[in-house]
Design a protein around this motif. Structure first.
Motif, PDB file in Angstrom:
ATOM      1  N   SER A  53       1.074   5.456   0.682  1.00  0.00           N
ATOM      2  CA  SER A  53       0.496   6.678   1.239  1.00  0.00           C
ATOM      3  C   SER A  53       1.318   7.852   0.735  1.00  0.00           C
ATOM      4  O   SER A  53       2.552   7.822   0.812  1.00  0.00           O
ATOM      5  CB  SER A  53       0.517   6.648   2.769  1.00  0.00           C
ATOM      6  N   THR A  96      -4.665   5.057  -3.369  1.00  0.00           N
ATOM      7  CA  THR A  96      -5.774   5.683  -2.663  1.00  0.00           C
ATOM      8  C   THR A  96      -5.522   7.179  -2.507  1.00  0.00           C
ATOM      9  O   THR A  96      -4.403   7.661  -2.701  1.00  0.00           O
ATOM     10  CB  THR A  96      -5.976   5.050  -1.274  1.00  0.00           C
ATOM     11  N   GLY A  97      -6.569   7.899  -2.162  1.00  0.00           N
ATOM     12  CA  GLY A  97      -6.437   9.344  -1.998  1.00  0.00           C
ATOM     13  C   GLY A  97      -6.650  10.070  -3.297  1.00  0.00           C
ATOM     14  O   GLY A  97      -6.633   9.481  -4.379  1.00  0.00           O
ATOM     15  N   GLU A  98      -6.866  11.372  -3.200  1.00  0.00           N
ATOM     16  CA  GLU A  98      -7.090  12.199  -4.378  1.00  0.00           C
ATOM     17  C   GLU A  98      -5.871  13.061  -4.655  1.00  0.00           C
ATOM     18  O   GLU A  98      -5.120  13.430  -3.744  1.00  0.00           O
ATOM     19  CB  GLU A  98      -8.314  13.095  -4.167  1.00  0.00           C
ATOM     20  N   GLU A 108       0.846  -1.183   0.000  1.00  0.00           N
ATOM     21  CA  GLU A 108       0.000   0.000   0.000  1.00  0.00           C
ATOM     22  C   GLU A 108       0.885   1.237   0.000  1.00  0.00           C
ATOM     23  O   GLU A 108       1.932   1.254   0.639  1.00  0.00           O
ATOM     24  CB  GLU A 108      -0.904   0.023   1.243  1.00  0.00           C
ATOM     25  N   GLU A 145      -4.873   2.460 -10.874  1.00  0.00           N
ATOM     26  CA  GLU A 145      -5.727   1.657  -9.996  1.00  0.00           C
ATOM     27  C   GLU A 145      -4.921   1.073  -8.827  1.00  0.00           C
ATOM     28  O   GLU A 145      -3.827   0.556  -9.017  1.00  0.00           O
ATOM     29  CB  GLU A 145      -6.362   0.520 -10.794  1.00  0.00           C
ATOM     30  N   GLN A 151      -7.319   4.963 -11.677  1.00  0.00           N
ATOM     31  CA  GLN A 151      -7.703   4.768 -10.281  1.00  0.00           C
ATOM     32  C   GLN A 151      -9.165   4.348 -10.127  1.00  0.00           C
ATOM     33  O   GLN A 151      -9.496   3.521  -9.269  1.00  0.00           O
ATOM     34  CB  GLN A 151      -7.453   6.046  -9.482  1.00  0.00           C
ATOM     35  N   ASP A 152     -10.041   4.886 -10.970  1.00  0.00           N
ATOM     36  CA  ASP A 152     -11.466   4.575 -10.851  1.00  0.00           C
ATOM     37  C   ASP A 152     -11.853   3.266 -11.523  1.00  0.00           C
ATOM     38  O   ASP A 152     -13.039   2.912 -11.583  1.00  0.00           O
ATOM     39  CB  ASP A 152     -12.319   5.721 -11.407  1.00  0.00           C
TER      40      ASP A 152
END
Length: 361
Positions: free
Chosen positions: A187, A356-358, A185, A353, A328-329
């Motif tokens: 961040s 996470t996050g914008e 993951e 994809e 991502q979507d």
């Protein structure tokens, strides 16, 4: 000025009287300017540009005269600094940060006889060229190491500004970490600065507090390395420069920007009268992007996997953005085996994809 002309004429007459022939006059040196966004001692981005400037001096000797201004903010201050450098007689000026793009174009319009080169931008003119490096290729190598070495499956990424150059790097690192570790993951913390050691250290610490045991950065100081070193059991990567003072841990490898060959080539073109506006985007293969030594803290199998990716990118056998890749979507972006085109990469404004996050607007 008149006195200098008379003295020169007198000297020439004396030389002819003595039978020495016509005197040889040295040509004026080519004046080369650099505008830097950070201090030359930042240990990263600006440091490498200035090392390249020094190599320019070593290569050309007294044929060139270089000048630079460091820590120039992006925006109106940049336009003033570039204007002053043009007024000082520069023949070519390298403006070395994305935010200098419009100021460079504005000043170039006022000084059509001066050549300008803007790093990482996309706007050109008859007397403005652009150049950048495919940093995302290096991020693919870093992502491979990150994905294989994380024990928490949490990787932190310090972004400077949400511009395509930085977004490409995040996507490339994530895709390659995910390939070798499906559980990884990412961040992302946005620092909104290229160089601010305090902010960069805070960003690194925030990511470490969230469980990240790998920190990547697209900022220019060594502060994240110091934070990781203090935390222990966290690995980092040099950004723009080797940052080898933190090897073998936490810094386990690096992306190194190698600007000197490009600067030498473009300055030579000015000297030869062959300079033309151009758009250069080179990577690992041509040597503009280097991968710093992978330290002994990296297991041999991880090192081998990273070097394999590096070599395949360098040879052109592999492109870091090769499908299948979705946005991502979840909407398809690249089909199986399809390679991203440079136009899309140059304007990349989306995550792939799994991230996470914008992206801040």
């Amino acid at each position: 000025m008149k006195r200098r002309t008379l003295l020169t004429a007198a000297a020439a007459a004396s030389a002819l009287t003595l039978g020495l022939g016509a005197p040889a006059f040295a040509e004026d040196p080519t004046k080369v300017g650099f505008i830097y966004v950070g201090p030359v001692g930042d240990g990263g981005w600006t440091y490498e540009h200035d090392q390249a400037r020094l190599k320019v001096e070593a290569h050309f000797g007294d044929k060139v005269e270089t000048m630079f201004q460091e820590s120039v903010p992006e925006g109106a201050d940049a336009e003033r600094a570039i204007t002053q450098m043009a007024l000082s007689g520069a023949d070519i000026i390298f403006t070395t940060s994305f935010g200098y793009m419009d100021p460079t174009i504005n000043v170039a319009a006022k000084f059509p006889n001066v050549k300008f080169e803007h790093a990482t931008g996309y706007k050109t003119a008859d007397n403005v060229g652009v150049y950048s490096a495919r940093f995302y290729e290096g991020r693919a190598v870093q992502g491979t190491i990150a994905g294989m070495m994380t024990k928490t499956n949490k990787v932190g990424y310090i972004g400077s500004f949400p511009i395509p150059e930085v977004i490409r790097g995040i996507n490339a690192a994530y895709l390659h970490a995910k390939k070798v570790n499906p559980d990884v993951e990412f961040s992302v913390v946005w620092a909104y600065t290229w160089f601010d050691p305090a902010k960069e250290a805070d960003a690194a610490q925030a990511l470490i507090d969230q469980g990240a045991d790998v920190i990547l950065q697209h900022t220019d100081s060594t502060a994240p390395h110091a934070a990781a070193q203090k935390a222990g059991n966290v690995i980092t990567f040099g950004q723009a420069s080797d940052m080898s003072e933190y090897a073998p841990m936490p810094r386990v490898s690096s992306i190194i920007d190698n600007w000197a060959p490009y600067y030498i080539e473009r300055i030579q073109a000015v000297m030869d009268g062959t300079w033309e506006s151009d758009n250069t985007w080179d990577g690992i293969g041509p040597g503009m992007v280097g991968i710093g030594e992978i330290s002994d803290a990296v297991p041999e199998d991880v090192k081998a996997a990273a070097l394999e990716i590096k070599d395949k990118i360098a040879s052109g056998e592999y492109h870091p953005f090769t499908g299948p890749i979705n946005k991502q979507d979840g909407t398809p972006w690249l089909a199986e085996g399809e390679v991203a085109d440079d136009g899309t990469l140059a304007g990349m404004n989306f995550y792939v994809e799994g991230l996470t996050g914008e992206i801040p607007q």
